[in-house]
Every structure is written in C-alpha cells, then in structure tokens.
Scaffold this active site. Structure first.
Site, PDB file in Angstrom:
ATOM      1  N   ILE A 171      39.885  47.838  31.194  1.00 52.28           N
ATOM      2  CA  ILE A 171      40.446  49.209  31.150  1.00 52.28           C
ATOM      3  C   ILE A 171      41.962  49.119  30.979  1.00 52.28           C
ATOM      4  O   ILE A 171      42.621  48.425  31.756  1.00 52.28           O
ATOM      5  CB  ILE A 171      40.178  49.969  32.480  1.00 52.28           C
ATOM      6  CG1 ILE A 171      38.706  49.870  32.889  1.00 52.28           C
ATOM      7  CG2 ILE A 171      40.637  51.408  32.384  1.00 52.28           C
ATOM      8  CD1 ILE A 171      38.434  50.430  34.282  1.00 52.28           C
TER       9      ILE A 171
ATOM     10  N   GLU B   5      48.065  43.139  31.812  1.00 48.86           N
ATOM     11  CA  GLU B   5      47.080  44.231  31.748  1.00 48.86           C
ATOM     12  C   GLU B   5      45.744  43.839  32.368  1.00 48.86           C
ATOM     13  O   GLU B   5      45.094  44.645  33.039  1.00 48.86           O
ATOM     14  CB  GLU B   5      46.882  44.642  30.275  1.00 48.86           C
ATOM     15  CG  GLU B   5      45.939  45.777  30.052  1.00 48.86           C
ATOM     16  CD  GLU B   5      46.401  47.066  30.706  1.00 48.86           C
ATOM     17  OE1 GLU B   5      47.364  47.665  30.221  1.00 48.86           O
ATOM     18  OE2 GLU B   5      45.800  47.480  31.725  1.00 48.86           O
TER      19      GLU B   5
ATOM     20  N   LYS C  48      45.229  44.421  43.572  1.00 48.97           N
ATOM     21  CA  LYS C  48      45.301  45.333  42.425  1.00 48.97           C
ATOM     22  C   LYS C  48      45.985  46.644  42.817  1.00 48.97           C
ATOM     23  O   LYS C  48      46.746  47.213  42.033  1.00 48.97           O
ATOM     24  CB  LYS C  48      43.900  45.599  41.888  1.00 48.97           C
ATOM     25  CG  LYS C  48      43.295  44.345  41.243  1.00 48.97           C
ATOM     26  CD  LYS C  48      41.812  44.501  41.011  1.00 48.97           C
ATOM     27  CE  LYS C  48      41.221  43.310  40.309  1.00 48.97           C
ATOM     28  NZ  LYS C  48      39.765  43.274  40.351  1.00 48.97           N
TER      29      LYS C  48
ATOM     30  N   GLY D 258      34.397  40.515  33.928  1.00 53.42           N
ATOM     31  CA  GLY D 258      33.543  39.891  32.909  1.00 53.42           C
ATOM     32  C   GLY D 258      34.377  39.304  31.781  1.00 53.42           C
ATOM     33  O   GLY D 258      35.526  39.688  31.570  1.00 53.42           O
TER      34      GLY D 258
ATOM     35  N   LYS E 222      45.966  38.601  39.315  1.00 60.53           N
ATOM     36  CA  LYS E 222      46.495  39.610  40.262  1.00 60.53           C
ATOM     37  C   LYS E 222      46.970  38.979  41.554  1.00 60.53           C
ATOM     38  O   LYS E 222      47.880  39.490  42.200  1.00 60.53           O
ATOM     39  CB  LYS E 222      45.466  40.710  40.546  1.00 60.53           C
ATOM     40  CG  LYS E 222      44.119  40.224  41.033  1.00 60.53           C
ATOM     41  CD  LYS E 222      43.170  40.009  39.897  1.00 60.53           C
ATOM     42  CE  LYS E 222      41.918  39.291  40.293  1.00 60.53           C
ATOM     43  NZ  LYS E 222      40.867  39.350  39.322  1.00 60.53           N
TER      44      LYS E 222
ATOM     45  N   GLY F 133      29.763  35.991  36.392  1.00 60.22           N
ATOM     46  CA  GLY F 133      31.186  35.700  36.124  1.00 60.22           C
ATOM     47  C   GLY F 133      32.122  36.792  36.608  1.00 60.22           C
ATOM     48  O   GLY F 133      33.285  36.821  36.210  1.00 60.22           O
TER      49      GLY F 133
ATOM     50  N   LYS G  55      40.589  21.482  34.012  1.00 66.45           N
ATOM     51  CA  LYS G  55      40.580  20.444  35.055  1.00 66.45           C
ATOM     52  C   LYS G  55      39.765  19.261  34.584  1.00 66.45           C
ATOM     53  O   LYS G  55      40.089  18.117  34.820  1.00 66.45           O
ATOM     54  CB  LYS G  55      39.942  21.029  36.331  1.00 66.45           C
ATOM     55  CG  LYS G  55      40.962  21.507  37.342  1.00 66.45           C
ATOM     56  CD  LYS G  55      40.336  21.696  38.702  1.00 66.45           C
ATOM     57  CE  LYS G  55      39.698  23.061  38.778  1.00 66.45           C
ATOM     58  NZ  LYS G  55      39.380  23.526  40.108  1.00 66.45           N
TER      59      LYS G  55
ATOM     60  N   VAL H   9      44.361  44.128  36.431  1.00 64.22           N
ATOM     61  CA  VAL H   9      43.744  45.280  37.115  1.00 64.22           C
ATOM     62  C   VAL H   9      42.739  45.947  36.177  1.00 64.22           C
ATOM     63  O   VAL H   9      43.068  46.257  35.024  1.00 64.22           O
ATOM     64  CB  VAL H   9      44.797  46.344  37.522  1.00 64.22           C
ATOM     65  CG1 VAL H   9      44.128  47.475  38.315  1.00 64.22           C
ATOM     66  CG2 VAL H   9      45.915  45.732  38.342  1.00 64.22           C
TER      67      VAL H   9
HETATM   68  P1  NAP Z   1      37.114  30.370  36.133  1.00 67.96           P
HETATM   69  O1  NAP Z   1      35.887  30.721  35.388  1.00 67.96           O
HETATM   70  O2  NAP Z   1      36.973  29.685  37.444  1.00 67.96           O
HETATM   71  O3  NAP Z   1      38.048  29.515  35.167  1.00 67.96           O
HETATM   72  C1  NAP Z   1      39.225  28.881  35.596  1.00 67.96           C
HETATM   73  C2  NAP Z   1      39.643  27.895  34.514  1.00 67.96           C
HETATM   74  O4  NAP Z   1      40.899  27.339  34.865  1.00 67.96           O
HETATM   75  C3  NAP Z   1      38.688  26.724  34.318  1.00 67.96           C
HETATM   76  O5  NAP Z   1      38.583  26.432  32.953  1.00 67.96           O
HETATM   77  C4  NAP Z   1      39.355  25.571  35.071  1.00 67.96           C
HETATM   78  O6  NAP Z   1      39.110  24.298  34.502  1.00 67.96           O
HETATM   79  C5  NAP Z   1      40.816  25.910  34.890  1.00 67.96           C
HETATM   80  N1  NAP Z   1      41.628  25.483  36.036  1.00 67.96           N
HETATM   81  C6  NAP Z   1      41.620  26.010  37.279  1.00 67.96           C
HETATM   82  N2  NAP Z   1      42.517  25.359  38.060  1.00 67.96           N
HETATM   83  C7  NAP Z   1      43.087  24.415  37.277  1.00 67.96           C
HETATM   84  C8  NAP Z   1      44.082  23.433  37.494  1.00 67.96           C
HETATM   85  N3  NAP Z   1      44.659  23.278  38.688  1.00 67.96           N
HETATM   86  N4  NAP Z   1      44.434  22.627  36.470  1.00 67.96           N
HETATM   87  C9  NAP Z   1      43.837  22.772  35.250  1.00 67.96           C
HETATM   88  N5  NAP Z   1      42.898  23.702  34.981  1.00 67.96           N
HETATM   89  C10 NAP Z   1      42.526  24.510  35.993  1.00 67.96           C
HETATM   90  O7  NAP Z   1      37.973  31.684  36.432  1.00 67.96           O
HETATM   91  P2  NAP Z   1      37.944  33.079  35.634  1.00 67.96           P
HETATM   92  O8  NAP Z   1      36.858  33.940  36.182  1.00 67.96           O
HETATM   93  O9  NAP Z   1      37.999  32.821  34.182  1.00 67.96           O
HETATM   94  O10 NAP Z   1      39.315  33.735  36.154  1.00 67.96           O
HETATM   95  C11 NAP Z   1      40.555  33.281  35.692  1.00 67.96           C
HETATM   96  C12 NAP Z   1      41.643  34.234  36.140  1.00 67.96           C
HETATM   97  O11 NAP Z   1      41.397  35.533  35.615  1.00 67.96           O
HETATM   98  C13 NAP Z   1      41.771  34.412  37.643  1.00 67.96           C
HETATM   99  O12 NAP Z   1      43.129  34.640  37.963  1.00 67.96           O
HETATM  100  C14 NAP Z   1      40.973  35.694  37.910  1.00 67.96           C
HETATM  101  O13 NAP Z   1      41.381  36.360  39.070  1.00 67.96           O
HETATM  102  C15 NAP Z   1      41.333  36.485  36.681  1.00 67.96           C
HETATM  103  N6  NAP Z   1      40.372  37.512  36.296  1.00 67.96           N
HETATM  104  C16 NAP Z   1      39.058  37.226  36.212  1.00 67.96           C
HETATM  105  C17 NAP Z   1      38.178  38.200  35.792  1.00 67.96           C
HETATM  106  C18 NAP Z   1      36.697  37.936  35.683  1.00 67.96           C
HETATM  107  O14 NAP Z   1      35.959  38.884  35.387  1.00 67.96           O
HETATM  108  N7  NAP Z   1      36.233  36.719  35.886  1.00 67.96           N
HETATM  109  C19 NAP Z   1      38.646  39.475  35.448  1.00 67.96           C
HETATM  110  C20 NAP Z   1      40.020  39.734  35.534  1.00 67.96           C
HETATM  111  C21 NAP Z   1      40.876  38.749  35.965  1.00 67.96           C
HETATM  112  P3  NAP Z   1      37.604  23.651  34.438  1.00 67.96           P
HETATM  113  O15 NAP Z   1      36.837  24.569  33.526  1.00 67.96           O
HETATM  114  O16 NAP Z   1      37.801  22.304  33.865  1.00 67.96           O
HETATM  115  O17 NAP Z   1      37.117  23.677  35.855  1.00 67.96           O
HETATM  116  N1  HSE Z   2      36.672  39.383  40.805  1.00 65.27           N
HETATM  117  C1  HSE Z   2      37.261  40.487  40.137  1.00 65.27           C
HETATM  118  C2  HSE Z   2      36.362  41.682  40.274  1.00 65.27           C
HETATM  119  C3  HSE Z   2      37.465  40.169  38.678  1.00 65.27           C
HETATM  120  O1  HSE Z   2      35.186  41.504  40.617  1.00 65.27           O
HETATM  121  O2  HSE Z   2      36.811  42.809  40.068  1.00 65.27           O
HETATM  122  C4  HSE Z   2      38.222  41.250  37.932  1.00 65.27           C
HETATM  123  O3  HSE Z   2      39.541  41.330  38.357  1.00 65.27           O
END
Ligand code: NAP
Ligand code: HSE
Length: 431
Positions: free
Chosen positions: A136, A129, A205, A302, A105, A187, A45, A132
């Site tokens: 894992i 993968e 999930k 994470g 998800k 995170g 963004k 969820v």
């Molecule tokens: P995050 O830290 O908030 O990162 C989101 C990234 O996407 C940022 O770099 C953001 O840009 C960019 N972004 C978001 N909306 C955008 C848009 N409209 N246009 C352009 N760029 C955009 O999120 P995250 O924790 O990495 O999670 C990402 C995905 O993975 C989510 O679907 C989440 O549910 C999934 N997930 C997360 C985890 C976890 O442990 N965090 C685990 C499993 C799955 P900027 O950096 O410029 O703001």
């Molecule tokens: N927010 C989610 C969690 C990230 O805490 O399990 C992993 O999907």
C-alpha cells in the site's frame, strides 16, 4: 545514464520478489526512467541455499563490501532485516554516496532520523515505502498526497501476520499456533514472529506513520503496545455475540498539540470497514482537518506486494537522479513531541470478569464504575454453574485511561471478583 545498477542486501521473501518485479516490469521501468535497471550483486548468508529466483552464481556474495563499497552500484536495496549491523551497512552505503531503499521498519523506527540526516548530508535519497503496509502506498499518500493538510488521526491494521491469524481464528476457528505457522509459511511473518504477535512490528510502523503524519519525532518507547498472543477463543466468540470483530489496531491521535500512539487488540464494530479487512490485508484510515477521512487498503505483507513498493521507491530515486535532486526532499520534523497523559486518552472498553455468583456482587462492581463516572453501553451476565461463579461481560461508554486503570485496580481488590479474564479497547458501536 546508460543503466542503473542496484545492489540487493538479502534474497529472501522480499528480495526474490524485487528480482521478479524488476525482471517482469523492465519495459515499464525503461519507459519511466529512460534506461534499464540491473541487479549487479546480491548479499546472502548462504550462497548454496535454494532460491525462489534464478541468478548467476557470481552475482551472490557474502561480503557486504561488494555492494556498499562497490563504485559500480548506484542504489542499495536493503531487504535483509535486523537493526545494528544493518544500520552500519546503510550508513557506510550513504557515506559512499549510494541511494538507499529499505523495507526495514525495525531500523527506521529507531534510527530513521539519523539515517535520513546522513542521507541528506550526502545528497542521497533514502526511501522506505515498503516498511509500512506492504504494497500500500501509505507513506507517499501521507507525505505527498496529504502534504497540505493537518493530520489528526491515523488508525488501522498495519500487521499482516496478526490480521491473518485473527481472521483464521475468527472465521475458520483455526487454532492460534496453526494460523501462525501458516502465516510463516506464506512469508508474512518476521524471521522471529514474536515481533508480529506481540505487537512490536505494528508499533514500529505506527512510529513511522505518527512521525510523518504529525511531523513530530515519535519514539518506540512512546507507544503503548499489547499483542494478540493472549486472546482466547471465548473472547472472539463474545466479540461476535456483541457485534464486534477483534483486530490488532494501531492508533495515533493528535488533539491540540498532544499525541497518543498505541497498538492493541481492539473490538471493532462489525459495521466499521476495518472489521472486514481480512487475512494479510492492511487498511489505514488517515483523518485530516481539511480532507476529512481517507482510507488506504491493500496487501500488507508478502513477496510481490512488498516488492512493488520497493521498486516504486527505486523509480523515485531514478527520477531524482535524472533531475539531479537526490536527498533534497528530506524534511526534519516541525513540532516538538508532546504526549498525552492517561487522563487525556479516551476510549470505550470491553471487560470480562469471573465473579462469585451471589447477591450484591453486580452492584459492588457497578458502584466502582459510577464512582469514576463511567457508565455501561452493554452488559451480559452468564452463570458458570459448576463452580458457583458467574461471568460478567461489559462494554463501557467513553472513559479516560486513568479512570479505567483505577477501576481495574479496585476490581482486583474486590474479594468477589475472582479474575479479570480480559480487557480490550473498543471502537464503534456493536449490536
Ligand atoms: P527473509 O525471507 O528472512 O530474507 C532475509 C534475507 O536476508 C535472506 O536472503 C538472508 O540470507 C539475508 N540475510 C539476513 N541476514 C543476513 C546477514 N547478516 N548477512 C547476509 N545476508 C543476510 O526476510 P524477508 O521476509 O524477505 O524480510 C526482509 C525485510 O523486509 C525485513 O526487514 C522485513 O521486516 C521486511 N518486510 C518484510 C515483509 C514480508 O512480507 N516478508 C513485508 C514488508 C517488509 P539467506 O537467504 O542466505 O539466509
Ligand atoms: N511481518 C510483517 C507483517 C511484514 O506481517 O505485517 C510486513 O511488514
């Protein structure tokens, strides 16, 4: 193939983990797929934001078409989150014949079947993968590892943030808000943590796991969801005293042709392995008719753990590219969805009541339970001296959801019951 070009949508917690895993494991990736993997473009963004990884400035873009319509890109890795806008981007990417790997998800629980059929139509892979259980390999375990079996039950902890919060509240007596703040800093939480704490992330999930495990298209509306935001310190202490640990548990169970799926705070017997799954770790039990019981355990959220799942999906895409079989492993659900009715869903329950401290109250309460054929496994009665009130804490034997809900209605109508303080599902035996 000289090299595989990847476009990343998002460079936050997970996106920067993906960059690190690809950089640090290049040798292993080369060995497995026979050519280097390079990240060509990254959508963000704000291009000026400080990042956890160093990339050449020209690699960053705010224009999604630089990735989803870029002929040089083979695979789109979606780690930006969100549903409607992201769905459009991924449909465009697939129609442009790009393979997709996603951790999303929210998207897969709602639009998974549409995206998978567009992927198959276009001869593309769509792997998820990381959606969820973080690091894992639960989806591959369920779909490939247990492909020959008939899955009957999937039960576990599938949200890292809430497990982290409940662990900190139970073991270190840290306040809910402080534990949530820490989970956000680490995170683990979603951009809007309401989805975590209200159980919606876990419900999404469970939709993915139930759909795959039972080969039946389960929808988000089919999941009964309760989150952890109303759990009190007293509930955690009562649980401890009775030999249980509070966890946010997802359950998907099949009996005959019918299924139930729910996510709710649950008292798990201290002797059950799920009771010792702490912090952001997740664990999922999968029961199959032939295999019996299997358990998948590991970090559920994470940066690096989630990134390993994504990069493993990338390896799967690349192996399919070499074999020329992309998009060929997508299988539509086999069975029509049939949901259980409340009289077919059985569990034990913990109930905490604030009642008038006088003769006959206890017997009125037990009469209501016995009218529904529900007996008790445990009962505690404790006077609350200042107000002439007493607290009754009980754990039932197995009861149908229908009977239990009818009992709650009748208890609310009793004048001597001042308040139903809390009610939770129970798994296993306590002390
Ligand atoms: P995050 O830290 O908030 O990162 C989101 C990234 O996407 C940022 O770099 C953001 O840009 C960019 N972004 C978001 N909306 C955008 C848009 N409209 N246009 C352009 N760029 C955009 O999120 P995250 O924790 O990495 O999670 C990402 C995905 O993975 C989510 O679907 C989440 O549910 C999934 N997930 C997360 C985890 C976890 O442990 N965090 C685990 C499993 C799955 P900027 O950096 O410029 O703001
Ligand atoms: N927010 C989610 C969690 C990230 O805490 O399990 C992993 O999907």
């Amino acid at each position: 193939m000289e090299s595989i070009s990847v476009g990343l949508l998002g460079l936050g917690t997970v996106g920067s983990g993906v960059v690190k895993v690809i950089e640090n494991h290049q040798d292993k990736l080369m060995h497995q797929i026979g050519c280097p993997v390079s990240i060509k473009k990254v959508l963000v963004k704000d291009v000026n934001k400080p990042r956890a990884v160093e990339l050449k400035p020209e690699m960053l873009t705010t224009n999604v078409d630089d990735i989803i319509s870029n002929p040089e890109i083979d695979v789109v890795v979606e780690v930006m989150g969100g549903v409607e806008e992201t769905r459009k981007h991924l449909l465009t990417a697939l129609r442009n014949k790009k393979h997709v790997v996603t951790a999303n998800k929210d998207l897969m629980a709602v639009y998974g079947s549409e995206l998978l059929s567009v992927a198959a139509e276009n001869g593309c892979d769509l792997f998820y993968e990381a959606s969820v259980g973080g690091g894992i390999p639960i989806i591959r375990g369920l779909v490939d590892g247990l492909a020959s079996d008939r899955i009957t039950k999937i039960i576990g902890i599938v949200n890292g943030t809430t497990n982290y919060i409940l662990t900190k509240m139970t073991k270190e007596r840290i306040a809910y808000e402080d534990a949530l703040k820490k989970a956000q800093e680490l995170g683990f939480a979603e951009a809007d943590p309401t989805a975590d704490v209200e159980g919606l992330d876990a419900a999404r999930k469970m939709v993915i796991l139930a759909t795959l495990g039972f080969s039946m298209e389960v929808d988000l509306e089919d999941v009964k969801v309760t989150g952890i935001s109303n759990i009190s310190e007293e509930d955690l202490q009562y649980a401890k005293r009775l030999g249980y640990t509070m966890k946010l548990i997802g359950i998907a169970q099949r009996d005959g042709e019918k299924v139930e799926v729910s996510v709710q705070p649950t008292l798990i017997s201290d002797s059950h392995p799920l009771a010792s799954v702490n912090d952001e770790f997740n664990a999922v039990y999968v029961y199959g008719e032939a295999v019996g019981q299997t358990m998948f355990y590991g970090p559920g959220a994470g940066s690096l753990p989630t990134a390993t799942a994504i990069v493993s999906d990338l390896v799967a895409v690349m192996k399919n590219m070499r074999l020329g079989v992309n998009g060929k492993n997508i299988v539509a659900p086999q069975y029509e969805k049939k949901l259980k009715e409340p009289h077919e869903i059985y569990s034990k329950y913990f109930l905490r009541l604030l009642v008038k401290d006088e003769v006959g109250v206890f017997s009125n309460i037990t009469t209501i339970f016995s009218q529904h054929g529900v007996s008790f496994e445990k009962i505690l009665q404790l006077p609350v001296k200042e107000k002439g009130e007493a607290e009754i804490v009980l754990v039932t034997h197995q009861a149908s959801l229908k009977d239990y809900e009818d009992i709650l209605v009748k208890l609310r109508d009793l004048k001597s019951v001042h308040e139903i303080k809390s009610s939770y599902r129970v798994e296993g035996n306590g002390n």
